[in-house]
Design a protein around this motif. Sequence first.
Motif, PDB file in Angstrom:
ATOM      1  N   ALA A 127       0.896  -1.360   0.086  1.00 32.47           N
ATOM      2  CA  ALA A 127       0.034  -0.074   0.079  1.00 32.47           C
ATOM      3  C   ALA A 127       0.877   1.267  -0.109  1.00 32.47           C
ATOM      4  O   ALA A 127       2.191   1.150   0.334  1.00 32.47           O
ATOM      5  N   SER A 128       0.042   2.327  -0.325  1.00 33.51           N
ATOM      6  CA  SER A 128       1.202   3.548  -0.451  1.00 33.51           C
ATOM      7  C   SER A 128       1.298   4.075   0.827  1.00 33.51           C
ATOM      8  O   SER A 128       0.951   3.870   1.909  1.00 33.51           O
ATOM      9  N   PRO A 129       2.276   4.937   0.884  1.00 34.07           N
ATOM     10  CA  PRO A 129       2.810   5.608   2.455  1.00 34.07           C
ATOM     11  C   PRO A 129       1.640   6.197   3.132  1.00 34.07           C
ATOM     12  O   PRO A 129       1.376   6.174   4.187  1.00 34.07           O
ATOM     13  N   GLY A 130       0.890   6.768   2.344  1.00 28.43           N
ATOM     14  CA  GLY A 130      -0.463   7.315   2.992  1.00 28.43           C
ATOM     15  C   GLY A 130      -1.371   6.475   3.442  1.00 28.43           C
ATOM     16  O   GLY A 130      -1.917   6.871   4.755  1.00 28.43           O
ATOM     17  N   THR A 131      -1.683   5.522   2.801  1.00 27.15           N
ATOM     18  CA  THR A 131      -2.588   4.521   3.412  1.00 27.15           C
ATOM     19  C   THR A 131      -1.846   3.687   4.669  1.00 27.15           C
ATOM     20  O   THR A 131      -2.644   3.352   5.508  1.00 27.15           O
ATOM     21  N   LYS A 132      -0.575   3.490   4.528  1.00 22.32           N
ATOM     22  CA  LYS A 132       0.024   2.981   5.930  1.00 22.32           C
ATOM     23  C   LYS A 132      -0.070   3.954   6.959  1.00 22.32           C
ATOM     24  O   LYS A 132      -0.132   3.434   7.989  1.00 22.32           O
ATOM     25  N   GLN A 133       0.162   5.215   6.648  1.00 20.72           N
ATOM     26  CA  GLN A 133       0.177   6.032   7.947  1.00 20.72           C
ATOM     27  C   GLN A 133      -1.213   6.266   8.374  1.00 20.72           C
ATOM     28  O   GLN A 133      -1.573   6.322   9.593  1.00 20.72           O
ATOM     29  N   ARG A 134      -2.298   5.967   7.505  1.00 23.79           N
ATOM     30  CA  ARG A 134      -3.722   6.164   8.036  1.00 23.79           C
ATOM     31  C   ARG A 134      -3.869   4.863   8.946  1.00 23.79           C
ATOM     32  O   ARG A 134      -4.563   4.858   9.864  1.00 23.79           O
ATOM     33  N   ALA A 135      -3.218   3.814   8.399  1.00 25.08           N
ATOM     34  CA  ALA A 135      -3.501   2.438   9.240  1.00 25.08           C
ATOM     35  C   ALA A 135      -2.931   2.539  10.371  1.00 25.08           C
ATOM     36  O   ALA A 135      -3.509   2.104  11.522  1.00 25.08           O
ATOM     37  N   ALA A 136      -1.608   3.118  10.491  1.00 24.08           N
ATOM     38  CA  ALA A 136      -0.571   3.231  11.719  1.00 24.08           C
ATOM     39  C   ALA A 136      -1.540   4.170  12.757  1.00 24.08           C
ATOM     40  O   ALA A 136      -1.612   3.856  13.931  1.00 24.08           O
ATOM     41  N   ALA A 137      -2.299   5.282  12.464  1.00 25.64           N
ATOM     42  CA  ALA A 137      -2.928   5.930  13.167  1.00 25.64           C
ATOM     43  C   ALA A 137      -4.176   5.363  13.887  1.00 25.64           C
ATOM     44  O   ALA A 137      -4.244   5.439  14.939  1.00 25.64           O
TER      45      ALA A 137
END
Length: 301
Positions: free
Chosen positions: A103-113
Motif C-alpha cells: 500500500a501507499s505511504p499515505g495508506t500505511k500512515q492512516r492504518a498506523a494512526a
Amino acid sequence: MASITLGIIGFGEVGGIFGRGLRGKDGVEAVHAWDLKFAGAEGPRAQEAASADSIAPAGSMQSLCAQATLLISAVTASNTLAVAEEAARYLRPGTVFLDLNSASPGTKQRAAAAIESAGGHYVEAGVMTSVPPYGIKVPMLLGGAQAADLARTLNRWGMDAKAVSEKLGVASAIKMSRSIMIKGLEALVIEAYTNARAYGVEDHVLPTLQETFPQIDWSQQGAYFFSRVVQHGKRRAEEMRESANTVKEAGFNPFMASAIAEKQDWVAGLARAGVFEGLSGKSPWQDYADRLLAQRKADQA
C-alpha cells in the motif's frame, strides 16, 4: 518480545506461508489465523486446512485480537486500511501490528494512526519480492518506531528483515517505487510479446532484446511474467493502484502506474473467464500470447 502468540490476518498464500513458517519458532507459543473465508461457504474446509497445519482458526477478528500479541496483516492491497481499522477496535494495548500489504505511504500512515490510537504498535513492511519461493526468508524493509526491535525478533526467527526508518511511509515508498518498475516490466512484456506474435516478428524482436540486455533470458523471463500475471493479476492490479496513489502523494500524475494497473486487471479478468485454462508456470510465453490472440479473434467475430 519474550513470549508471543502470533495472529495472522488473511490466511491466503502469504498468510499461510508465514503462519506455517513461524510456527514453533523460539518464543512463539501458538499461531492463530482469521480470514473472511472462515465465515463463508468454504469456512469448514478452510478452517480444517488451517488446523491441519497446527494453526488455530479464529472465529472472528475480535477473537483473533483477544489472543494475539503480534498481528501480521497479509491481505490484499485494497483492504489494507479497512483491516487495520477493524483490528484497532479489538486489539489489546501493546500489541504489535506488522503490515505486510503493498500500500501507499499515505495508506500505511492512516492504518498506523488507527492501530496506535488503540494503543498498538504499528510496523510497516515493504516486502521486496514475491514471497514464494523465499518463504519467511523473503527480504522485507520495516518502518516505524518499533521497526528495529521487531527486525531483531524476526531475524532471530530466520527471516530477512531490515529496519530502514522510524518514519512511517519510507519502507512503503521504496516498495511501491520498485513495484512500478517490476509490474511495469510485466505489463510491457505481455503487450510487446503478444504484439510481436500477432505480426509474426517475435523471432526478430526477442534477439534484439537479448543483445541489448544479455544478462536476461528474455524468452524464459517472458514466460515467467505471463504466468505470474495470469495467476496473480488481480492482486497485482490492486498493488499498482496503490503505487498510483504513491505517485499522487508525491505530487505527480501516475500515468504509467495507472496504465499498468489496467493491464494487470485486464489479464486477471481473462484468467477468471478461463482464457488461460490448462496453462502453467512451465508453459512457454507463446502459449499465453496465442490465447490472447485467439480471444481477440473471438471478440471480433
